[in-house]
Design a protein around this motif. Sequence first.
Motif, PDB file in Angstrom:
ATOM      1  N   LEU A   1      58.058  60.647 -42.335  1.00  0.00           N
ATOM      2  CA  LEU A   1      59.016  61.364 -41.503  1.00  0.00           C
ATOM      3  C   LEU A   1      59.874  60.380 -40.714  1.00  0.00           C
ATOM      4  O   LEU A   1      59.370  59.425 -40.149  1.00  0.00           O
ATOM      5  N   PHE A   2      61.153  60.617 -40.699  1.00  0.00           N
ATOM      6  CA  PHE A   2      62.061  59.813 -39.893  1.00  0.00           C
ATOM      7  C   PHE A   2      62.738  60.744 -38.897  1.00  0.00           C
ATOM      8  O   PHE A   2      63.939  60.930 -38.908  1.00  0.00           O
ATOM      9  N   ASP A   3      61.927  61.354 -38.016  1.00  0.00           N
ATOM     10  CA  ASP A   3      62.466  62.317 -37.070  1.00  0.00           C
ATOM     11  C   ASP A   3      62.869  61.663 -35.756  1.00  0.00           C
ATOM     12  O   ASP A   3      62.959  62.308 -34.738  1.00  0.00           O
ATOM     13  N   TYR A   4      63.103  60.352 -35.790  1.00  0.00           N
ATOM     14  CA  TYR A   4      63.573  59.666 -34.597  1.00  0.00           C
ATOM     15  C   TYR A   4      64.827  58.887 -34.956  1.00  0.00           C
ATOM     16  O   TYR A   4      65.055  58.523 -36.102  1.00  0.00           O
ATOM     17  N   ASP A   5      65.627  58.653 -33.947  1.00  0.00           N
ATOM     18  CA  ASP A   5      66.847  57.887 -34.137  1.00  0.00           C
ATOM     19  C   ASP A   5      66.510  56.415 -33.976  1.00  0.00           C
ATOM     20  O   ASP A   5      66.028  56.006 -32.910  1.00  0.00           O
ATOM     21  N   PRO A   6      66.749  55.586 -34.999  1.00  0.00           N
ATOM     22  CA  PRO A   6      66.419  54.162 -34.871  1.00  0.00           C
ATOM     23  C   PRO A   6      67.096  53.500 -33.674  1.00  0.00           C
ATOM     24  O   PRO A   6      66.610  52.525 -33.138  1.00  0.00           O
ATOM     25  N   ALA A   7      68.205  54.055 -33.202  1.00  0.00           N
ATOM     26  CA  ALA A   7      68.887  53.495 -32.034  1.00  0.00           C
ATOM     27  C   ALA A   7      68.086  53.720 -30.762  1.00  0.00           C
ATOM     28  O   ALA A   7      68.317  53.050 -29.753  1.00  0.00           O
ATOM     29  N   ASP A   8      67.147  54.691 -30.775  1.00  0.00           N
ATOM     30  CA  ASP A   8      66.322  54.965 -29.603  1.00  0.00           C
ATOM     31  C   ASP A   8      65.225  53.938 -29.397  1.00  0.00           C
ATOM     32  O   ASP A   8      64.606  53.900 -28.335  1.00  0.00           O
ATOM     33  N   LEU A   9      64.974  53.120 -30.414  1.00  0.00           N
ATOM     34  CA  LEU A   9      63.928  52.109 -30.271  1.00  0.00           C
ATOM     35  C   LEU A   9      64.375  51.055 -29.272  1.00  0.00           C
ATOM     36  O   LEU A   9      65.514  50.608 -29.294  1.00  0.00           O
ATOM     37  N   GLU A  10      63.452  50.678 -28.392  1.00  0.00           N
ATOM     38  CA  GLU A  10      63.772  49.699 -27.369  1.00  0.00           C
ATOM     39  C   GLU A  10      63.623  48.301 -27.967  1.00  0.00           C
ATOM     40  O   GLU A  10      62.568  47.692 -27.878  1.00  0.00           O
ATOM     41  N   VAL A  11      64.684  47.795 -28.562  1.00  0.00           N
ATOM     42  CA  VAL A  11      64.642  46.492 -29.209  1.00  0.00           C
ATOM     43  C   VAL A  11      64.416  45.420 -28.147  1.00  0.00           C
ATOM     44  O   VAL A  11      65.011  45.449 -27.082  1.00  0.00           O
ATOM     45  N   GLY A  12      63.518  44.505 -28.440  1.00  0.00           N
ATOM     46  CA  GLY A  12      63.245  43.418 -27.519  1.00  0.00           C
ATOM     47  C   GLY A  12      62.127  43.726 -26.535  1.00  0.00           C
ATOM     48  O   GLY A  12      61.691  42.837 -25.830  1.00  0.00           O
ATOM     49  N   GLU A  13      61.668  44.950 -26.467  1.00  0.00           N
ATOM     50  CA  GLU A  13      60.612  45.315 -25.541  1.00  0.00           C
ATOM     51  C   GLU A  13      59.259  45.419 -26.239  1.00  0.00           C
ATOM     52  O   GLU A  13      58.281  45.771 -25.608  1.00  0.00           O
ATOM     53  N   GLU A  14      59.201  45.137 -27.527  1.00  0.00           N
ATOM     54  CA  GLU A  14      57.953  45.242 -28.257  1.00  0.00           C
ATOM     55  C   GLU A  14      57.023  44.103 -27.856  1.00  0.00           C
ATOM     56  O   GLU A  14      57.466  42.986 -27.613  1.00  0.00           O
ATOM     57  N   LEU A  15      55.761  44.406 -27.791  1.00  0.00           N
ATOM     58  CA  LEU A  15      54.751  43.391 -27.527  1.00  0.00           C
ATOM     59  C   LEU A  15      54.112  42.999 -28.850  1.00  0.00           C
ATOM     60  O   LEU A  15      53.877  43.848 -29.704  1.00  0.00           O
ATOM     61  N   ALA A  16      53.846  41.726 -29.024  1.00  0.00           N
ATOM     62  CA  ALA A  16      53.162  41.259 -30.230  1.00  0.00           C
ATOM     63  C   ALA A  16      52.469  39.939 -29.908  1.00  0.00           C
ATOM     64  O   ALA A  16      53.007  39.102 -29.178  1.00  0.00           O
ATOM     65  N   TYR A  17      51.276  39.779 -30.456  1.00  0.00           N
ATOM     66  CA  TYR A  17      50.506  38.565 -30.218  1.00  0.00           C
ATOM     67  C   TYR A  17      49.502  38.396 -31.351  1.00  0.00           C
ATOM     68  O   TYR A  17      48.892  39.363 -31.799  1.00  0.00           O
ATOM     69  N   LEU A  18      49.343  37.162 -31.799  1.00  0.00           N
ATOM     70  CA  LEU A  18      48.339  36.819 -32.801  1.00  0.00           C
ATOM     71  C   LEU A  18      47.651  35.550 -32.338  1.00  0.00           C
ATOM     72  O   LEU A  18      48.305  34.527 -32.088  1.00  0.00           O
ATOM     73  N   ARG A  19      46.338  35.602 -32.211  1.00  0.00           N
ATOM     74  CA  ARG A  19      45.560  34.440 -31.779  1.00  0.00           C
ATOM     75  C   ARG A  19      45.668  33.344 -32.837  1.00  0.00           C
ATOM     76  O   ARG A  19      45.704  33.599 -34.041  1.00  0.00           O
ATOM     77  N   ASP A  20      45.727  32.108 -32.368  1.00  0.00           N
ATOM     78  CA  ASP A  20      45.774  30.954 -33.274  1.00  0.00           C
ATOM     79  C   ASP A  20      44.579  30.983 -34.215  1.00  0.00           C
ATOM     80  O   ASP A  20      43.466  31.334 -33.815  1.00  0.00           O
ATOM     81  N   GLY A  21      44.815  30.610 -35.450  1.00  0.00           N
ATOM     82  CA  GLY A  21      43.742  30.539 -36.433  1.00  0.00           C
ATOM     83  C   GLY A  21      43.646  31.769 -37.325  1.00  0.00           C
ATOM     84  O   GLY A  21      42.841  31.798 -38.254  1.00  0.00           O
ATOM     85  N   TYR A  22      44.444  32.782 -37.057  1.00  0.00           N
ATOM     86  CA  TYR A  22      44.433  33.996 -37.877  1.00  0.00           C
ATOM     87  C   TYR A  22      45.733  34.063 -38.675  1.00  0.00           C
ATOM     88  O   TYR A  22      46.791  33.658 -38.185  1.00  0.00           O
ATOM     89  N   PRO A  23      45.663  34.571 -39.916  1.00  0.00           N
ATOM     90  CA  PRO A  23      46.870  34.613 -40.742  1.00  0.00           C
ATOM     91  C   PRO A  23      47.894  35.623 -40.209  1.00  0.00           C
ATOM     92  O   PRO A  23      47.522  36.681 -39.686  1.00  0.00           O
ATOM     93  N   PRO A  24      49.190  35.330 -40.357  1.00  0.00           N
ATOM     94  CA  PRO A  24      50.247  36.241 -39.900  1.00  0.00           C
ATOM     95  C   PRO A  24      50.153  37.624 -40.541  1.00  0.00           C
ATOM     96  O   PRO A  24      50.631  38.611 -39.981  1.00  0.00           O
ATOM     97  N   LYS A  25      49.506  37.700 -41.684  1.00  0.00           N
ATOM     98  CA  LYS A  25      49.334  38.981 -42.379  1.00  0.00           C
ATOM     99  C   LYS A  25      48.617  40.000 -41.491  1.00  0.00           C
ATOM    100  O   LYS A  25      48.915  41.193 -41.529  1.00  0.00           O
TER     101      LYS A  25
END
Length: 180
Positions: free
Chosen positions: A58-82
Amino acid sequence: MKRRAPSVQDDDIRLFREAIGDVRPMEPVESVPERPRPAPHPFMRDADEAAVPADSLLFDYDPADLEVGEELAYLRDGYPPKVLRQLKRGQFSIQAEVDLHQMNAAAAQMTIAEFLAECRHDGLRCVRIIHGKGLRSKAGGPVLKGLTDKLLRRRDDVVAFASARPMQGGTGAVVVLLKG
């Protein structure tokens, strides 16, 4: 004046015995063992998991509504980016969640610590923390979102975390992958 109850006479006892006849003691009856209760089954989680493939189409949201740049993401060292890519795509099943809405920073910090400790104790690997988007925060920005980001980066038991998918809370929640 009180009346006394009539006493039982020998004649009454004899009449009673004649009326009921011979008696024999009953064998003790064993109580029926209680049937074991079935283990609880997470029907709602099964329904949620079954709905994921359909919801993801389902794409029932407007992609423009996404808060670009406000996403959080973190990966601990030693784990694959996958691992982080899979987490962002929602390929891990969320097993528990906690909602921090209406909490101050101190209460939220304690709640996160207790929640993650309980999840680790129960062997859960993927959880969601709903911190909110901070829409009513002052000029300093979203307090609980920033606090959640800092706390999770410091914890040794956190492998990765990322902002949730739009149907799971978007940038108002974070999905956390714990060490197994």
